[in-house]
Scaffold this motif. Structure first.
Motif, PDB file in Angstrom:
ATOM      1  N   GLN A   1       5.761  -1.560   8.477  1.00 49.86           N
ATOM      2  CA  GLN A   1       4.741  -2.558   8.168  1.00 49.86           C
ATOM      3  C   GLN A   1       5.246  -3.556   7.121  1.00 49.86           C
ATOM      4  OE1 GLN A   1       3.500   1.047   7.498  1.00 49.86           O
ATOM      5  NE2 GLN A   1       2.409   0.860   5.566  1.00 49.86           N
ATOM      6  N   SER A   2       4.680  -4.755   7.129  1.00 45.85           N
ATOM      7  CA  SER A   2       5.107  -5.791   6.186  1.00 45.85           C
ATOM      8  C   SER A   2       4.775  -5.375   4.757  1.00 45.85           C
ATOM      9  CB  SER A   2       4.457  -7.136   6.520  1.00 45.85           C
ATOM     10  OG  SER A   2       3.051  -7.038   6.476  1.00 45.85           O
ATOM     11  N   ALA A   3       5.433  -6.009   3.810  1.00 45.70           N
ATOM     12  CA  ALA A   3       5.392  -5.561   2.422  1.00 45.70           C
ATOM     13  C   ALA A   3       4.032  -5.719   1.752  1.00 45.70           C
ATOM     14  CB  ALA A   3       6.452  -6.309   1.603  1.00 45.70           C
ATOM     15  N   ASP A   4       3.121  -6.492   2.365  1.00 38.35           N
ATOM     16  CA  ASP A   4       1.774  -6.558   1.801  1.00 38.35           C
ATOM     17  C   ASP A   4       0.945  -5.324   2.169  1.00 38.35           C
ATOM     18  OD1 ASP A   4       1.829  -7.402   4.422  1.00 38.35           O
ATOM     19  OD2 ASP A   4       0.281  -8.924   4.190  1.00 38.35           O
ATOM     20  N   HIS A   5       1.559  -4.415   2.951  1.00 36.32           N
ATOM     21  CA  HIS A   5       0.983  -3.100   3.238  1.00 36.32           C
ATOM     22  C   HIS A   5       1.964  -2.061   2.662  1.00 36.32           C
ATOM     23  CE1 HIS A   5      -0.925  -5.737   6.138  1.00 36.32           C
ATOM     24  NE2 HIS A   5      -1.745  -4.788   6.527  1.00 36.32           N
ATOM     25  N   PRO A   6       2.129  -2.035   1.343  1.00 35.15           N
ATOM     26  CA  PRO A   6       3.188  -1.216   0.748  1.00 35.15           C
ATOM     27  C   PRO A   6       3.017   0.270   1.035  1.00 35.15           C
ATOM     28  CG  PRO A   6       1.670  -1.984  -0.944  1.00 35.15           C
ATOM     29  CD  PRO A   6       1.316  -2.711   0.315  1.00 35.15           C
ATOM     30  N   ILE A   7       4.147   0.941   1.112  1.00 36.04           N
ATOM     31  CA  ILE A   7       4.156   2.383   1.367  1.00 36.04           C
ATOM     32  C   ILE A   7       4.315   3.107   0.039  1.00 36.04           C
ATOM     33  CG2 ILE A   7       5.403   4.273   2.480  1.00 36.04           C
ATOM     34  CD1 ILE A   7       6.316   2.157   4.598  1.00 36.04           C
ATOM     35  N   LEU A   8       3.299   3.838  -0.348  1.00 37.04           N
ATOM     36  CA  LEU A   8       3.364   4.659  -1.559  1.00 37.04           C
ATOM     37  C   LEU A   8       3.895   6.024  -1.154  1.00 37.04           C
ATOM     38  CD1 LEU A   8       2.665   4.840  -4.606  1.00 37.04           C
ATOM     39  CD2 LEU A   8       0.433   5.746  -3.921  1.00 37.04           C
TER      40      LEU A   8
END
Length: 401
Positions: free
Chosen positions: A373-380
């Protein structure tokens, strides 16, 4: 803020202690003090060690969602402003902010709330009781922070109509927050224009998470014959068309989606190049194969086939079937772009499913790239549910190549 304290059972809370934000009902030893649902509580380990602050909802299996690990923090407007500002500053450095996800729940340490920005319109989805109580303040400070950068928000629409709200003991809500406005918003992404219907579109109106994956297929599509399956409102198809494809066919089972895709094609002046068909993809692909149709690029962007662990087995069959059918329609040396947006379809399981599909289709795959996913949906990393989108591009060769 409530003075109540939630105690975690001895040996429990492993995900929490690794950086996660959720405490499930079966991990709680006891709750001391009077507290209403949705209120902020202190969280302690079984031995009294402070673990931070979160909001409580005993109606939900996710009983506590953590807001901070700082035991001395105060969850007030200043705290929420800090969280929102951090989220916005991160987007400014990582993505095109003309349209983007500004707040992505747990991954922005604001659990249970999603806010998308489409040009000068905000769409909010609130899925947890505690954050719902904070929603008015979050929206207020977000508008103020955006105004500092010269972005004046003309309207806010709420899409808190997801079924998951029922699990929180909350009613599903949809409608304007503040003054009414035209809910069809024109946005531009990767040079492609779209009309986003924030009131009637799926989820918040448009899938921003595929922004850079859509851009990634442009180079493959120049001069190509392209088939875009599950096209929704035409996003991958239109990226293919503006990149110079020879022809594009977008397919989706939603008549509303197809009508919007056709409107988007006209908006971009590619209505003669990009054609759209309302059909069930699972039914159509075998027919296209039987008719001898072949494409230079096939794109598979299906909805989540599973939203729970219980249905993963059936979903795997669906992903295997659709990828096998898609692969059979790719010309020798052509390309397949395929993805899964289900968190429960793990990267390992998705890769194995594609491998099985290629074997069944008698195709050999050469991986071009793997994306998410694009970086505005960051993966924590401590919140595995924040990592959900898997996106592959393969070159497809016949088995005897």
């Amino acid at each position: 803020m409530s003075t109540a304290v939630v105690y975690v059972k001895k040996g429990e809370g492993r995900a929490l202690k690794e950086g996660g934000l959720w405490i499930f009902d079966n991990e709680i030893e006891k709750i001391e003090g009077e507290v209403e649902e949705g209120a902020v509580v202190r969280v302690h380990d079984f031995d009294g060690y402070p673990l931070g602050l979160g909001f409580l909802n005993r109606n939900s299996k996710i009983t506590v969602r953590m807001m901070t690990r700082k035991a001395d923090a105060v969850i007030d407007e200043a705290f929420l402003r800090m969280r929102v500002r951090n989220a916005w500053e991160y987007r400014k450095k990582t993505v095109d902010t003309k349209s983007c996800r500004v707040i992505f729940g747990e991954a922005d340490f604001l659990p249970g709330i999603v806010i998308d920005k489409f040009s000068d319109v905000l769409v909010v989805q609130s899925l947890a009781l505690g954050i719902d109580k904070m929603k008015p303040v979050i929206l207020k400070v977000l508008k103020e922070i955006l105004a500092e950068d010269g972005i004046i928000i003309r309207g806010i629409y709420e899409r808190s109509d997801a079924k998951v709200r029922n699990l929180e003991g909350m009613e599903r809500v949809k409608g304007f927050i503040g003054d009414a406005f035209d809910t069809k918003v024109e946005v531009e992404e990767n040079g492609v224009k779209y009309i986003v219907d924030v009131a009637e579109g799926q989820k918040t109106g448009f899938f921003l998470d595929q922004k850079y994956n859509r851009k990634a297929i442009q180079g493959l599509c120049k001069g190509a014959r392209v088939l875009d399956c599950f096209t929704h409102t035409g996003s991958f198809a239109l990226n293919a068309a503006i990149a110079g494809a020879e022809s594009v066919l977008g397919v989706d089972a939603s008549e509303t989606g197809i009508l919007q895709a056709e409107e988007n094609a006209r908006l971009n002046g590619v209505e003669q190049l990009a054609k759209f068909q309302c059909a069930d993809v699972f039914d159509l692909l075998p027919k296209l194969e039987a008719e001898g149709e072949r494409y230079d690029v096939v794109i598979l962007d299906p909805p989540a086939f599973t939203k729970s662990r219980a249905s993963v087995k059936n979903a795997t069959k669906g992903y295997r079937e659709i990828n096998m059918r898609g692969l059979k329609l790719v010309k020798d040396g052509g390309y397949l772009a395929t993805c899964s947006c289900s968190h429960f379809m793990t990267p390992e399981l998705f890769a194995e499913t594609i491998r099985q599909a290629a074997k069944s289709a008698h195709k050999r795959l050469r991986q071009v790239e793997y994306r998410t996913q694009s970086a505005d949906h960051p993966i924590l990393w401590a919140a595995e549910e924040s990592y959900y989108l898997k996106f592959y591009i393969f070159q497809v060769c016949d088995e005897k190549y």
